[in-house]
Scaffold this active site. Structure first.
Site, PDB file in Angstrom:
ATOM      1  N   GLU A  82      21.508  31.238  40.078  1.00  0.00           N
ATOM      2  CA  GLU A  82      22.578  31.031  39.021  1.00  0.00           C
ATOM      3  C   GLU A  82      22.688  32.184  38.345  1.00  0.00           C
ATOM      4  O   GLU A  82      21.760  32.405  37.462  1.00  0.00           O
ATOM      5  CB  GLU A  82      22.407  29.669  38.684  1.00  0.00           C
ATOM      6  CG  GLU A  82      23.529  29.278  37.746  1.00  0.00           C
ATOM      7  CD  GLU A  82      23.297  28.045  37.060  1.00  0.00           C
ATOM      8  OE1 GLU A  82      22.529  27.047  37.621  1.00  0.00           O
ATOM      9  OE2 GLU A  82      24.190  27.693  36.228  1.00  0.00           O
ATOM     10  N   LYS A 269      19.600  19.082  33.591  1.00  0.00           N
ATOM     11  CA  LYS A 269      19.652  20.036  34.555  1.00  0.00           C
ATOM     12  C   LYS A 269      19.606  21.433  33.986  1.00  0.00           C
ATOM     13  O   LYS A 269      18.848  22.125  34.539  1.00  0.00           O
ATOM     14  CB  LYS A 269      20.915  19.796  35.208  1.00  0.00           C
ATOM     15  CG  LYS A 269      21.151  20.746  36.702  1.00  0.00           C
ATOM     16  CD  LYS A 269      21.748  21.888  36.175  1.00  0.00           C
ATOM     17  CE  LYS A 269      21.926  23.074  37.364  1.00  0.00           C
ATOM     18  NZ  LYS A 269      22.682  24.331  37.119  1.00  0.00           N
ATOM     19  N   ASP A 285       5.063  23.980  43.579  1.00  0.00           N
ATOM     20  CA  ASP A 285       6.274  23.253  44.223  1.00  0.00           C
ATOM     21  C   ASP A 285       7.049  22.398  43.254  1.00  0.00           C
ATOM     22  O   ASP A 285       6.773  21.533  42.237  1.00  0.00           O
ATOM     23  CB  ASP A 285       5.270  21.844  44.800  1.00  0.00           C
ATOM     24  CG  ASP A 285       5.989  20.792  45.541  1.00  0.00           C
ATOM     25  OD1 ASP A 285       7.068  20.598  45.462  1.00  0.00           O
ATOM     26  OD2 ASP A 285       5.294  20.072  46.371  1.00  0.00           O
ATOM     27  N   HIS A 383      29.106  32.577  30.587  1.00  0.00           N
ATOM     28  CA  HIS A 383      28.736  32.091  32.170  1.00  0.00           C
ATOM     29  C   HIS A 383      29.654  32.857  33.333  1.00  0.00           C
ATOM     30  O   HIS A 383      29.282  33.706  33.968  1.00  0.00           O
ATOM     31  CB  HIS A 383      28.879  30.723  32.368  1.00  0.00           C
ATOM     32  CG  HIS A 383      28.283  30.378  33.722  1.00  0.00           C
ATOM     33  ND1 HIS A 383      26.827  30.325  34.002  1.00  0.00           N
ATOM     34  CD2 HIS A 383      28.811  29.936  34.874  1.00  0.00           C
ATOM     35  CE1 HIS A 383      26.959  29.720  35.211  1.00  0.00           C
ATOM     36  NE2 HIS A 383      28.175  29.796  35.828  1.00  0.00           N
TER      37      HIS A 383
END
Ligand code: NDP
Length: 429
Positions: A82, A269, A285, A383
């Site tokens: 991203e 998030k 992991d 962004h």
């Protein structure tokens, strides 16, 4: 390591960045060859890592710069697809650095193994019987994995719960034994699973019940890392927004997330935007870390903000993040994946506890990056400008065309693939 502050890094070519990284931390020729390789993870290695392999799936590896944590410099490898994540983390790390840097700490690295027992004639008697054998059970668990004891870890405690005890419960009664294990620098899945599996026959004998599940819990709430930053408002000034306005906006944004799961999920998030790339780059992991983090965000009965933002009596913005961190510096893919080995070298960490603390500091930085943008210009401005290059590539731009098309998309304020395709057509005519 020299300073993690490398001005103008983003303006360099990939080759120049590798040279600067090498100057800062000192890599071997082999490390540099792996970083430049088109097949950094050899297919033969990949074929041994998982099943049915047909290829590998590369991700961009960027460097989070400017991190100062407990007075130590860190360059943070971040594997992520991203745009703007790495830039935002580095931007906030610079700001926090000017405020003295992050402070972090961690609990002892105690992970949990669970043993589920059903079919007991009397659950209270069975629970008592297990508790009476606590020391013998812990000793037996340690004998099943003696090397972790030699490393200073091993079983540290044991307790027992009865689930579905009430007559209204929809499910059958069961006994759950928790074995608490210090896994030292390993995430510890294999250590824990070996230990709890070894105890199963004895537990069946003691309880006269039937053991089904014997596995670690990813809700590692006894293996927690915390990060904190304290930022004077003058460092938060953004364009025409005063530092106090940004500070208060961040606190309002936190209160929104802490009160509303719809917002909390997106807020969190954004925190995982910082955490996952480091977890991935270091060969850990990330599903285990994700699962534990979200469960921890619900520990007070509803899903809430992972971070906390407040104002102290001097008027500083105070940010805090506390999360379970079931990661390691050994085991799993860590020493298998060539890039993960380089990532550990870049980080120059000495223990899993230190890595856990670095990861939560990055999560805290990432959260402030998102909130600062949200309470000022909005997320799209920064962004989308960074996203424009991915849009140009998606539209078929290659080589030098990518930056030309990306800049046009930004200047025409239309960062869409459709628009980019038109521009690519014009450019290639
Ligand atoms: P490994 O078993 O690969 O590695 C751990 C071993 O490394 C230890 O047992 C120890 O073996 C050795 N070791 C070397 N140095 C140290 C040190 N300083 N501290 C501790 N151990 C050391 O990995 P893990 O047990 O950590 O398991 C992680 C893997 O398990 C991950 O790939 C994960 O995806 C997977 N997994 C995850 C599950 C989940 O999250 N639910 C379930 C099952 C698997 P020795 O002492 O013998 O040298």
């Amino acid at each position: 390591m020299k300073s993690s502050r490398i001005p103008g890094f983003y303006k360099k070519t990939v080759e120049e960045r590798r040279e600067l990284l090498n100057e800062t931390i000192g890599l071997t020729e082999d490390d540099l060859a792996v970083l430049s390789s088109r097949q950094a993870l050899p297919i033969e290695t990949a074929d041994k890592m998982i099943e049915n392999v047909v290829g590998t799936f590369p991700l961009p590896l960027g460097l989070g710069l400017n991190f100062l944590i407990n007075g130590k410099e860190y360059i943070i490898p971040m594997a992520v697809e991203e745009p703007s994540v790495v830039a935002s983390a580095s931007h906030i790390a610079k700001l926090v650095r000017d405020a003295g840097g992050f402070t972090t700490e961690a609990t002892e690295r105690v992970m949990i193994g669970q043993i589920q027992v059903v079919g007991c004639a009397d659950y209270d008697v069975a629970k008592q019987a297990v508790l009476e054998m606590k020391n013998e059970l812990m000793e037996a668990a340690n004998q099943a994995y003696p090397s972790i004891v030699q490393r200073g870890g091993g079983a540290k405690d044991l307790d027992v719960r009865i689930l579905n005890d009430s007559p209204e419960s929809n499910y059958g009664k069961m006994l759950v034994v928790h074995l608490y294990i210090n896994t030292c620098d390993a995430m510890g899945a294999n250590i824990i699973n070996t230990m709890v599996e070894s105890l199963a026959p004895t537990i069946e004998e003691i309880t006269s019940g039937k053991v089904y599940l014997r596995i670690l819990s990813n809700y590692a709430d006894r293996c927690v890392a915390r990060a904190k930053c304290v930022i004077p408002p003058e460092l938060l000034v953004t364009g025409e927004y005063s530092g106090e306005a940004v500070r208060d906006g961040v606190v309002h944004a936190f209160e929104f997330a802490d009160s509303d799961p719809y917002r909390a999920v997106t807020h969190n998030k954004g925190i995982m935007n910082g955490i996952d790339p480091v977890v991935i780059a270091t060969g850990n992991d990330w599903r285990a870390v994700e699962a534990g983090a979200h469960a921890y965000a619900s520990r007070y009965g509803s899903y809430r903000s992972m971070t906390k933002w407040s104002v102290d009596k001097e008027g500083n913005l105070v940010g805090e993040l506390e999360l379970p961190m079931s990661i390691g510096t050994v085991g799993g893919a860590i020493r298998v994946h060539p890039i993960s080995q380089i990532a550990h070298k870049i980080l120059a960490i000495e223990s899993a506890s230190e890595l856990a603390q670095v990861i939560v500091a990055v999560g805290l930085a990432q959260n402030l990056g998102a909130l600062k943008a949200l309470v000022t210009d909005g997320i799209q401005k920064g962004h989308m400008a960074l996203h424009s290059r991915s849009v140009a590539i998606a539209a078929g731009a290659t080589g030098e065309m990518i930056d030309i098309i990306a800049e046009k998309l930004i200047s025409e304020k239309e960062i869409r693939v459709g628009k980019a395709k038109e521009l690519v057509e014009q450019y290639t005519k």
